[in-house]
Design a protein around this motif. Structure first.
Motif, mmCIF file in Angstrom:
data_model
loop_
_atom_site.group_PDB
_atom_site.id
_atom_site.type_symbol
_atom_site.label_atom_id
_atom_site.label_comp_id
_atom_site.label_asym_id
_atom_site.label_seq_id
_atom_site.Cartn_x
_atom_site.Cartn_y
_atom_site.Cartn_z
ATOM 1 N N ALA A 1 -4.127 -37.747 -32.841
ATOM 2 C CA ALA A 1 -5.689 -38.514 -33.012
ATOM 3 C C ALA A 1 -6.273 -37.952 -31.398
ATOM 4 O O ALA A 1 -7.359 -37.896 -31.619
ATOM 5 N N GLY A 2 -5.531 -37.133 -30.252
ATOM 6 C CA GLY A 2 -6.403 -36.752 -29.329
ATOM 7 C C GLY A 2 -6.805 -38.295 -28.213
ATOM 8 O O GLY A 2 -7.093 -38.286 -27.666
ATOM 9 N N LEU A 3 -5.703 -39.646 -29.098
ATOM 10 C CA LEU A 3 -5.660 -40.693 -27.921
ATOM 11 C C LEU A 3 -4.572 -39.903 -26.139
ATOM 12 O O LEU A 3 -4.828 -40.789 -25.593
ATOM 13 N N GLU A 4 -3.862 -39.404 -26.899
ATOM 14 C CA GLU A 4 -2.436 -38.666 -25.697
ATOM 15 C C GLU A 4 -3.380 -37.421 -25.845
ATOM 16 O O GLU A 4 -3.043 -36.775 -26.676
ATOM 17 N N GLN A 5 -2.875 -36.715 -24.277
ATOM 18 C CA GLN A 5 -2.690 -34.686 -24.544
ATOM 19 C C GLN A 5 -1.588 -34.042 -24.416
ATOM 20 O O GLN A 5 -0.775 -35.017 -23.686
ATOM 21 N N PRO A 6 -1.218 -33.767 -24.975
ATOM 22 C CA PRO A 6 0.566 -32.816 -25.550
ATOM 23 C C PRO A 6 0.338 -31.753 -24.269
ATOM 24 O O PRO A 6 -0.730 -31.706 -23.709
ATOM 25 N N ASP A 7 1.276 -31.728 -23.311
ATOM 26 C CA ASP A 7 1.837 -31.263 -22.026
ATOM 27 C C ASP A 7 1.666 -29.150 -22.458
ATOM 28 O O ASP A 7 1.077 -28.770 -21.770
ATOM 29 N N ARG A 8 1.938 -29.435 -23.600
ATOM 30 C CA ARG A 8 2.611 -27.919 -24.078
ATOM 31 C C ARG A 8 2.346 -28.564 -25.536
ATOM 32 O O ARG A 8 2.502 -28.751 -26.208
ATOM 33 N N GLY A 9 1.855 -26.610 -26.216
ATOM 34 C CA GLY A 9 1.615 -26.807 -27.895
ATOM 35 C C GLY A 9 0.432 -26.414 -27.924
ATOM 36 O O GLY A 9 -0.527 -27.273 -27.397
ATOM 37 N N SER A 10 -0.337 -26.556 -29.636
ATOM 38 C CA SER A 10 -1.068 -26.877 -30.226
ATOM 39 C C SER A 10 -1.345 -27.636 -31.340
ATOM 40 O O SER A 10 -0.778 -27.646 -32.065
ATOM 41 N N ILE A 11 -2.210 -27.823 -31.328
ATOM 42 C CA ILE A 11 -2.672 -28.620 -32.985
ATOM 43 C C ILE A 11 -3.645 -28.527 -34.065
ATOM 44 O O ILE A 11 -4.988 -28.320 -33.488
#
Lengths: 272, 334
Positions: B49-59
């Motif tokens: 959703a984008g409510l959290e940011q991943p530390d690594r990787g991509s969406i």
């Protein structure tokens, strides 16, 4: 032997009697005396007392002070409440205590602090004097003192409402594309409006009624730097009882007006 | 198209919530993220959703790299477990919120809102406030609000978690039908395996921040890839592989044996092959009967249909023979 039902009834009336008696002693009788003393010789003496230049100067100084302090501390209180309720950080509890400080510090001490800073022999005194700015014994000092004593009210009232509201409605608005200011106006503000309004009213009441801190910094120059509460004290000391009680009634009326405004607002915008 | 998640990791302090997640959600499918609490399923959803940011990787959402795109610009619909309806707005105003933010012409807003009110079958309640609605109605309003902006993907965080069993069941069927009508790529989080099996096209089973298996409900149930999946999805008896009731034709014989309760058969003594066991407890579950059996040092649970159960005439402490139609072996125990 009286039945337990009778006993219960007796206790009930006893408790009601104590409560009403207490309220009468503390609230009703003093307020009635005030109105009686102001009007017992008819309306004209009251009108004359109110119609003096010094009295009107005191009223306008009080209103100006409130008009400056209430918006500033409303905005500050909202920001502080948002930071404290929506963020977890080190020193959060400390920040809350600091905002509460004006509650625990005696207003006289607050006034003295300002004199030590901005007075003629204070830290910033010489600097201000050379710049030609008067803080102490002038409007800026009165405003600073009032800002200090009214600092906590809005934040105090809004923090619990913000916490109770939680952040999920704001999060939902974000997922629907709302910008930060849209979230504030459309989601946060409507949810906290009663707490905010109450905080603003308390701020206003205190801003208009503050005596201690203002008395220290204003110099109480009648007609120039005396606000309503100080005016009341001064004319009373000069044995102008009629003037003192009339001014006190006006001060009381200002408080009553804010309460009525609150009531009207509440009824009009009360949705559910 | 759809959602592509590549090598996504996320930490909260020392806690690793997501570990190198790779997942492909096909366009137009309804996918369940299933796992116990703390498995990372909600974090994965909030990351999409984008409510959290991943530390690594991509969406990637529908061919666009959205890893660092703000939640507001992703055009997603999000449904929260506790509805998160705007309390000070009516049902109609709640649904219209996203459209008004997008400066949609009032006429269109009205049309779309009425259409959605019909879709969630709350035509008559448009002027109510959220606190005048039941839990199930509130969640439907939340869904309509999310759908109003025609999102690219619909994300639901334990959407039925706060509802009672009966309403939950109705809403599941309703969501299934809704998805057939609207056909938007949807991901929902649940810890209820029955819910996942009933609603989803594909199930993603998660545990400790990792994906254990992705598959259709049938694949997950019939061909579990790991012992965790086998024990989390459906009931299971775990026995050492040397226990005698394992069918002769089973190929692998190492590690532990996993047997579903309904794969066990009970026969009277002397009626063919089987391992001797004692009936310890019988529970009637309506359409089936649960029998707990003692096999030497072990206890197993068997589920019998009424047709299987009635002719056996089982009594407590009766000696019977047990055998298994099937078993699966995993080297490590869950």
């Amino acid at each position: 032997m009286p039945s337990s039902n009778q006993l219960n009834r007796r206790t009930k009336w006893l408790l009601i009697g104590v409560a009403v008696g207490y309220l009468a002693l503390i609230l009703f009788i003093p307020a009635t005396t005030l109105v009686y003393e102001a009007f017992h010789r008819g309306f004209m003496p009251f009108w004359e007392a109110v119609n003096t230049r010094f009295f009107q100067a005191a009223v306008s100084l009080t209103l100006i002070t409130a008009l400056i302090c209430v918006p500033i501390n409303t905005i500050f209180g909202l920001c502080a409440a948002w930071v404290i309720a929506r963020n977890q950080f080190r020193g959060r509890a400390l920040l809350m205590s600091i905002i509460d400080l004006p509650f625990s510090v005696s207003p006289v001490v607050a006034g003295l602090m300002l004199i030590l800073l901005y007075g003629r022999i204070g830290w910033f005194g010489p600097l201000l004097e050379s710049a030609g700015i008067r803080v102490i014994f002038a409007l800026p000092g009165i405003v600073l003192a009032t800002l200090f004593v009214t600092l906590p009210f809005v934040a105090r009232e809004v923090i619990p409402v913000l916490e109770e509201m939680g952040s999920d409605q704001e999060e939902a608005a974000r997922t629907l594309g709302a910008k930060d200011w849209q979230i504030f106006w459309r989601v946060t503000l409507p949810n906290i409006r009663w707490g905010l309004l109450y905080g603003v009213l308390l701020t206003n009441a205190r801003a208009m009624g503050e005596f201690g801190a203002v008395a220290v910094v204003s110099g109480s120059i009648i007609g120039r730097t005396s606000t309503l509460p100080i005016f009341v004290e001064q004319v009373y000391k000069n044995y102008q009882t009629q003037g003192a009680f009339s001014a006190a009634v006006v001060l009381g009326l200002l408080a009553a007006v804010t309460l009525v405004v609150k009531d009207i607002l509440e009824k009009r915008t009360h949705t559910i | 198209m759809g959602i592509i998640i590549q090598q996504v990791s996320k930490n909260f302090g020392d806690f690793q919530a997501l570990r190198e997640i790779n997942l492909d959600v096909k366009d137009g499918t309804l996918v369940a993220l299933l796992g116990p609490s703390g498995s990372g399923k909600s974090t994965l959803l909030r990351t999409i959703a984008g409510l959290e940011q991943p530390d690594r990787g991509s969406i990637w959402i529908n061919g666009q790299d959205t890893t660092y795109l703000d939640v507001r610009d992703r055009n997603i619909g999000f449904v929260f477990q506790h509805y998160a309806l705007f309390k000070h707005l009516t049902v109609r105003q709640n649904i219209a919120f996203g459209l008004e933010i997008r400066k949609t012409p009032p006429k269109l807003v009205k049309e779309k809102t009425e259409e959605l009110l019909g879709l969630i079958q709350l035509e008559g309640l448009g002027n109510r406030y959220p606190n005048q609605l039941s839990g199930g109605q509130r969640q439907r309003v939340a869904l309509a609000r999310a759908l109003a902006v025609s999102p690219q993907v619909l994300l639901l965080d334990e959407p039925f978690g706060a509802l009672d069993a009966k309403v939950r069941k109705e809403l599941r069927a309703w969501l299934r039908r809704l998805h057939q009508e609207v056909h938007v790529t949807s991901v929902f989080v649940t810890h209820d395996q029955e819910e996942a099996m009933e609603v989803a096209d594909y199930i993603v089973v998660m545990n400790e921040g990792k994906i254990e298996q992705v598959g259709t409900p049938t694949e997950i149930y019939d061909h579990p890839a790991t012992p965790f999946v086998m024990s989390f999805v459906g009931e299971v008896n775990v026995l050492p592989s040397h226990v005698d009731l394992i069918p002769r034709n089973a190929k692998v014989r190492e590690g532990a044996a996993f047997i579903r309760p309904h794969e066990l058969e009970i026969v009277p003594l002397g009626a063919g092959e089987g391992t001797p066991a004692i009936v310890r407890h019988i529970t009637h579950l309506g359409w089936e009967t649960q029998v707990e059996l003692e096999l030497g040092d072990f206890e197993v649970t068997a589920h019998l249909s009424r047709e299987q159960f009635l002719p056996l005439n089982l009594t407590l402490n009766q000696k019977v023979l047990v055998r298994s139609r099937n078993a699966r072996f995993f080297s490590q125990v869950a």
